[in-house]
Write a protein that holds these residues in place. Structure first.
Motif, PDB file in Angstrom:
ATOM      1  N   SER A  98       0.831  -1.211   0.000  1.00 16.38           N
ATOM      2  CA  SER A  98       0.000   0.000   0.000  1.00 16.38           C
ATOM      3  C   SER A  98       0.864   1.259   0.000  1.00 16.38           C
ATOM      4  CB  SER A  98      -0.918   0.021   1.223  1.00 16.38           C
ATOM      5  OG  SER A  98      -1.828  -1.037   1.177  1.00 16.38           O
ATOM      6  N   LEU A  99       1.896   1.266   0.833  1.00 18.16           N
ATOM      7  CA  LEU A  99       2.770   2.439   0.902  1.00 18.16           C
ATOM      8  C   LEU A  99       3.522   2.639  -0.416  1.00 18.16           C
ATOM      9  CD1 LEU A  99       4.162   1.953   4.522  1.00 18.16           C
ATOM     10  CD2 LEU A  99       2.508   3.677   3.758  1.00 18.16           C
ATOM     11  N   ALA A 100       4.070   1.547  -0.967  1.00 19.56           N
ATOM     12  CA  ALA A 100       4.766   1.644  -2.256  1.00 19.56           C
ATOM     13  C   ALA A 100       3.782   2.013  -3.368  1.00 19.56           C
ATOM     14  CB  ALA A 100       5.472   0.327  -2.571  1.00 19.56           C
ATOM     15  N   GLY A 101       2.567   1.510  -3.276  1.00 20.46           N
ATOM     16  CA  GLY A 101       1.536   1.841  -4.266  1.00 20.46           C
ATOM     17  C   GLY A 101       1.167   3.314  -4.231  1.00 20.46           C
ATOM     18  N   TYR A 102       1.172   3.901  -3.043  1.00 20.67           N
ATOM     19  CA  TYR A 102       0.898   5.331  -2.903  1.00 20.67           C
ATOM     20  C   TYR A 102       1.951   6.138  -3.665  1.00 20.67           C
ATOM     21  CZ  TYR A 102       0.704   9.891  -0.495  1.00 20.67           C
ATOM     22  OH  TYR A 102       0.660  11.225  -0.202  1.00 20.67           O
ATOM     23  N   VAL A 103       3.220   5.738  -3.525  1.00 22.87           N
ATOM     24  CA  VAL A 103       4.299   6.406  -4.261  1.00 22.87           C
ATOM     25  C   VAL A 103       4.094   6.222  -5.761  1.00 22.87           C
ATOM     26  CG1 VAL A 103       6.783   6.438  -4.711  1.00 22.87           C
ATOM     27  CG2 VAL A 103       5.945   6.133  -2.373  1.00 22.87           C
ATOM     28  N   ARG A 104       3.785   4.995  -6.167  1.00 21.04           N
ATOM     29  CA  ARG A 104       3.621   4.696  -7.592  1.00 21.04           C
ATOM     30  C   ARG A 104       2.486   5.508  -8.207  1.00 21.04           C
ATOM     31  NH1 ARG A 104       3.578  -1.223 -10.438  1.00 21.04           N
ATOM     32  NH2 ARG A 104       3.330  -0.449 -12.547  1.00 21.04           N
ATOM     33  N   VAL A 105       1.346   5.544  -7.537  1.00 23.60           N
ATOM     34  CA  VAL A 105       0.201   6.300  -8.059  1.00 23.60           C
ATOM     35  C   VAL A 105       0.556   7.773  -8.182  1.00 23.60           C
ATOM     36  CG1 VAL A 105      -2.130   7.101  -7.471  1.00 23.60           C
ATOM     37  CG2 VAL A 105      -1.565   4.675  -7.310  1.00 23.60           C
ATOM     38  N   HIS A 106       1.231   8.316  -7.171  1.00 26.26           N
ATOM     39  CA  HIS A 106       1.621   9.729  -7.225  1.00 26.26           C
ATOM     40  C   HIS A 106       2.553   9.984  -8.418  1.00 26.26           C
ATOM     41  CE1 HIS A 106       2.290  13.724  -5.497  1.00 26.26           C
ATOM     42  NE2 HIS A 106       3.499  13.605  -6.023  1.00 26.26           N
ATOM     43  N   LEU A 107       3.544   9.118  -8.603  1.00 27.07           N
ATOM     44  CA  LEU A 107       4.480   9.295  -9.722  1.00 27.07           C
ATOM     45  C   LEU A 107       3.782   9.153 -11.071  1.00 27.07           C
ATOM     46  CD1 LEU A 107       7.647   7.441  -8.418  1.00 27.07           C
ATOM     47  CD2 LEU A 107       7.406   9.883  -8.870  1.00 27.07           C
ATOM     48  N   MET A 108       2.888   8.191 -11.174  1.00 26.07           N
ATOM     49  CA  MET A 108       2.177   7.981 -12.447  1.00 26.07           C
ATOM     50  C   MET A 108       1.252   9.168 -12.752  1.00 26.07           C
ATOM     51  SD  MET A 108       3.267   5.057 -13.587  1.00 26.07           S
ATOM     52  CE  MET A 108       2.119   4.329 -14.694  1.00 26.07           C
TER      53      MET A 108
END
Length: 162
Positions: A98-108
């Motif tokens: 979830s935490l890594a996904g938050y970073v990924r969504v923000h970057l995308m």
């Protein structure tokens, strides 16, 4: 354990900051490069895979597993979790995704790390709560603040050729 995300209040747009612009994460690399980019020793990465903290599809005997920038960010997040004593398997594996996904969504969505908020975690009646605005926390007791922008910045700086 249940996870709950409390959305931040609507605020003005953040001012741009001097963080490296992330590259397109199309490049794949082997274990040693994965260890260098993520900042985690290769034996530790292999241990986490065996323990289920990082889950990957089977690749078959004799094949080299290839990793991406997203995998390296995920590994760096898990490393931060171990530093504060959080479990990294079972529910902890879900939390790290979830935490890594938050970073990924923000970057995308934004193409940069500007405005990537810290994540605050605390426990309430057996549930783990996540909040994206540390200033909104008005709780007595303990909580953990993850500076995901700093974690991702370190990974990206090691990923981008010098």
């Amino acid at each position: 354990m249940n996870f709950h995300i409390i959305p931040p209040p609507t605020t003005a747009q953040p001012q741009p900051m001097a963080y490296p612009k992330p590259p397109k994460p199309s490049q794949k690399f082997g274990l040693q490069e994965f260890a260098r980019i993520s900042g985690v020793k290769s034996l530790k990465l292999q241990s986490w895979q065996i323990r289920g903290a990082m889950k990957f599809a089977p690749i078959g005997t004799g094949n080299e597993r290839l990793y991406t920038l997203w995998d390296a960010i995920h590994a760096a997040v898990i490393l931060e979790m171990t530093k504060v004593g959080l479990c990294i398997t079972a529910d902890g594996a879900d939390l790290s995704k979830s935490l890594a996904g938050y970073v990924r969504v923000h970057l995308m969505k934004h193409g940069h790390l500007d405005g990537l908020r810290p994540v605050v975690l605390w426990w309430d009646k057996g549930d783990l709560l996540m909040n994206l605005d540390p200033q909104q926390i008005e709780r007595s007791g303990s909580y953990i603040v993850f500076g995901l922008r700093e974690v991702a910045t370190g990974v990206i700086a090691r990923y981008v050729p010098g």
